[in-house]
Design an enzyme around this catalytic site. Sequence first.
Site, PDB file in Angstrom:
ATOM      1  N   ASP A  17       0.832  -1.214   0.000  1.00 63.53           N
ATOM      2  CA  ASP A  17       0.000   0.000   0.000  1.00 63.53           C
ATOM      3  C   ASP A  17       0.869   1.267   0.000  1.00 63.53           C
ATOM      4  O   ASP A  17       0.671   2.165   0.811  1.00 63.53           O
ATOM      5  CB  ASP A  17      -0.932   0.024   1.219  1.00 63.53           C
ATOM      6  CG  ASP A  17      -1.611  -1.295   1.488  1.00 63.53           C
ATOM      7  OD1 ASP A  17      -2.001  -1.957   0.509  1.00 63.53           O
ATOM      8  OD2 ASP A  17      -1.753  -1.671   2.670  1.00 63.53           O
ATOM      9  N   GLU A 197     -11.341  -0.659  -3.483  1.00 61.88           N
ATOM     10  CA  GLU A 197     -10.573  -0.076  -2.387  1.00 61.88           C
ATOM     11  C   GLU A 197      -9.339   0.619  -2.946  1.00 61.88           C
ATOM     12  O   GLU A 197      -9.081   0.611  -4.157  1.00 61.88           O
ATOM     13  CB  GLU A 197     -10.152  -1.158  -1.385  1.00 61.88           C
ATOM     14  CG  GLU A 197      -9.179  -2.190  -1.952  1.00 61.88           C
ATOM     15  CD  GLU A 197      -8.789  -3.283  -0.971  1.00 61.88           C
ATOM     16  OE1 GLU A 197      -9.521  -3.468   0.029  1.00 61.88           O
ATOM     17  OE2 GLU A 197      -7.759  -3.950  -1.200  1.00 61.88           O
TER      18      GLU A 197
END
Length: 330
Positions: A17, A197
């Site tokens: 991420d 997401e």
Amino acid sequence: MDETKRYSNPLIEQRADPYIHKHDDGYYYFTASVPEYDRLELRRARTIEGLRTAEPVVIWTKRQSGPMSANIWAPELHRIDGKWYMYFAAAHTTETNEGLFDHRMYVLENASDNPLEGTWTEKGQMITAWESFALDATSFEHRGKRYYVWAQQDPNIPGNSNLYLSEMENGWTLKGPQIMISTPQHDWEKIGFSVNEGAAVLKHGGRIWITFSGSATDHHYCMGLLFADEDADLLSPAAWTKLDRPVFATSEENGQYGPGHNCFTTGEGGEPLLVYHARSYKDIQGDPLYDPNRHARVKAFGWTEDGLPDFGVPEADTAAAPAAEIGSDR
């Protein structure tokens, strides 16, 4: 597509991420999920390559119990109204561990010019319309208004998470309507889990572009794309169009699997860069979330004649740049 500038791939190992902020102080700032999911780190360097060997600074550590005590995920660093804000998701622990994947979104604030220094203050949970699983927040400014984009589970919609957009009152508070701009609807968004997401925002060519990631976090993970006209009412769901195909996905040929959860930055020469994570192998033992080898990667990208971003395919692993070329000056 201009890909004359290449970066070490992976740039930083075992950092999922990934988020890179290029600030006007001449530094690149990097944060990401760490394999232990127990802390928030920041590092900075004068160059993208310099981030690879820059010393990480721990700015916050999870609590021992209760809220913000487990699975610290997907931090992002933003500069808003002269202060630094760190957005992240965290779960909570109970005696039965029921809350390990019941995430909420939280905010830290720092008034220092250098976010590796000063005091990080907990501003609390980002309150949304529902008290439900929520994560992967990002923020952007457009025409004098600041917006917040995030993923959340609507109790009335089957699936794991949708993408939502809201205007912000300040760096830690939403205001006005909260609208859904995307829900998993195509097969490639629903493999393993029904997921939208990891949103990231890019402005170019009179449009607002939002990339996102879908499906489970194994080799099926991939990126999709939404866009709206810059003159549109961004808080109208009708303003947003979603492509029916992924725009960045696994490359068996290059040995890159599950690319996603990206952000955007610019290189030292001003070229647009895609920042993302991916693994260099397909087969995973156990839960993919506990496999530590989602590595942070960076590649240049361009634009098609139709005005769409052209991310190409994930590039094969390379040898790291020589240390003399890194320039990790803090």
